[in-house]
Design an enzyme around this catalytic site. Structure first.
Site, PDB file in Angstrom:
ATOM      1  N   SER A 124     -11.151  -1.597  -0.141  1.00  0.00           N
ATOM      2  CA  SER A 124      -9.792  -1.569   0.395  1.00  0.00           C
ATOM      3  C   SER A 124      -9.771  -1.913   1.883  1.00  0.00           C
ATOM      4  CB  SER A 124      -9.138  -0.206   0.149  1.00  0.00           C
ATOM      5  OG  SER A 124      -9.870   0.826   0.766  1.00  0.00           O
ATOM      6  N   ASP A 139       0.852  -1.191   0.000  1.00  0.00           N
ATOM      7  CA  ASP A 139       0.000   0.000   0.000  1.00  0.00           C
ATOM      8  C   ASP A 139       0.889   1.242   0.000  1.00  0.00           C
ATOM      9  OD1 ASP A 139      -2.262   1.907   0.952  1.00  0.00           O
ATOM     10  OD2 ASP A 139      -3.270  -0.015   0.716  1.00  0.00           O
ATOM     11  N   HIS A 180      -3.462   5.909   3.635  1.00  0.00           N
ATOM     12  CA  HIS A 180      -4.229   4.714   3.304  1.00  0.00           C
ATOM     13  C   HIS A 180      -3.600   3.458   3.899  1.00  0.00           C
ATOM     14  CE1 HIS A 180      -6.229   1.664   0.720  1.00  0.00           C
ATOM     15  NE2 HIS A 180      -7.238   2.523   0.817  1.00  0.00           N
TER      16      HIS A 180
END
Length: 222
Positions: A177, A12, A42
Site C-alpha cells: 500500500s 482510500d 491509512h
C-alpha cells in the site's frame, strides 16, 4: 515547474479534516456524500508519502473505507469514474480486491483509456489483485531493497518501490500500500518536472527504465 501542480487522486480511507475539501465518500450503493475525516489513518499515511515526494501535489480524497478496511467493487469503481472525470494526473489505489468484478474492470479500463495514470497495490504474496492486475494499470509492490529514491523492475511488469520496510528504517505502516503511494509520488514528481506520458504503459516503462534492481527481491541482493 510551470503551471499547476499535478492532481493526485487517492482512493482510500480519506484524510484529516483539513485535507478533505472537495473530497467524496463513496457508499456501497454507488452514491456519495462529502468526505469525512480519516478514522483508520491509512489514507492519511498514503497522502503523506505522496506529499513527501511532491510537497505541492494537489491531493483529492475519494474515500471508500470508513471504520474498517473493507470496501466493494461498486465503491472503488465509482471513485475511479469520478477521479477520471476530474482528469486526475495520477490515481493511487493503495488497496486491492481479490475478485475480478465487472464494475471495477469497466471503471479501471475506462480510466486507462481516458489517459489517466492508475497505480494500484499488488501484494507480493497471493493471487491476482484488482485493479492492479488489469491491463494498463501500474502494479506496485514493496521491495525492501529500495531506499526512498529506489525502484525495481519485477516480473510481469510490476514496479517495486520503497514501502516503509524495517530494512529501510521504517517503523510504522508498510507494504504494497505504501509502495503504491511511493510510485504515485515518483510519477507526480516527474509530471511536475515536465514529463508527459502517453498512457500508463509509458509511465510504467519510464519507471522500469530508472530501476536500480531487476528481478525478484532476495536477501543479500546488492
Amino acid at each position: 515547474m510551470t503551471g499547476r501542480p499535478p492532481l493526485v487522486g487517492v482512493i482510500d480511507s480519506g484524510g484529516p479534516e483539513a485535507d478533505l475539501a472537495g473530497g467524496r465518500l463513496f457508499l456501497p450503493d454507488g452514491t456519495w456524500v462529502a468526505a469525512r475525516p480519516d478514522r483508520l489513518g491509512h489514507g492519511t499515511a498514503v497522502a503523506e508519502v505522496i506529499r513527501r515526494a511532491l510537497p505541492d501535489a494537489r491531493i483529492v480524497h475519494a474515500q471508500v473505507f470508513q471504520d474498517r478496511p473493507v470496501t466493494t467493487a461498486i465503491q472503488v469503481a465509482s471513485a475511479l469514474d469520478w477521479l477520471a472525470g476530474r482528469k486526475a494526473d495520477v490515481i493511487c489505489l493503495s488497496l486491492g480486491l481479490a475478485a475480478d468484478r465487472v464494475p471495477l474492470s469497466r471503471a479501471a479500463l475506462a480510466a486507462v483509456a481516458a489517459g489517466r495514470i492508475v497505480v494500484a497495490a499488488a501484494p507480493a504474496r497471493g493471487g491476482p489483485c484488482y485493479p492492479a492486475a488489469y491491463p494498463g494499470v501500474i502494479a506496485a509492490t514493496g521491495d525492501a531493497r529500495c531506499d526512498w529514491d529506489g525502484l525495481s523492475a519485477l516480473e510481469g511488469g510490476v514496479i517495486g518501490a520503497w514501502c516503509g520496510s524495517p530494512e529501510q528504517g521504517g517503523t510504522g505502516q508498510g507494504g504494497a500500500s505504501l509502495a503504491a503511494a511511493r510510485v504515485a509520488g515518483h510519477l507526480a514528481a516527474r509530471i511536475a518536472a515536465g514529463a508527459r506520458f502517453a498512457d500508463g504503459a509509458a509511465a510504467r516503462d519510464a519507471l522500469a527504465g530508472a530501476a536500480r534492481f531487476h528481478g525478484p527481491e532476495c536477501r543479500g541482493c546488492a
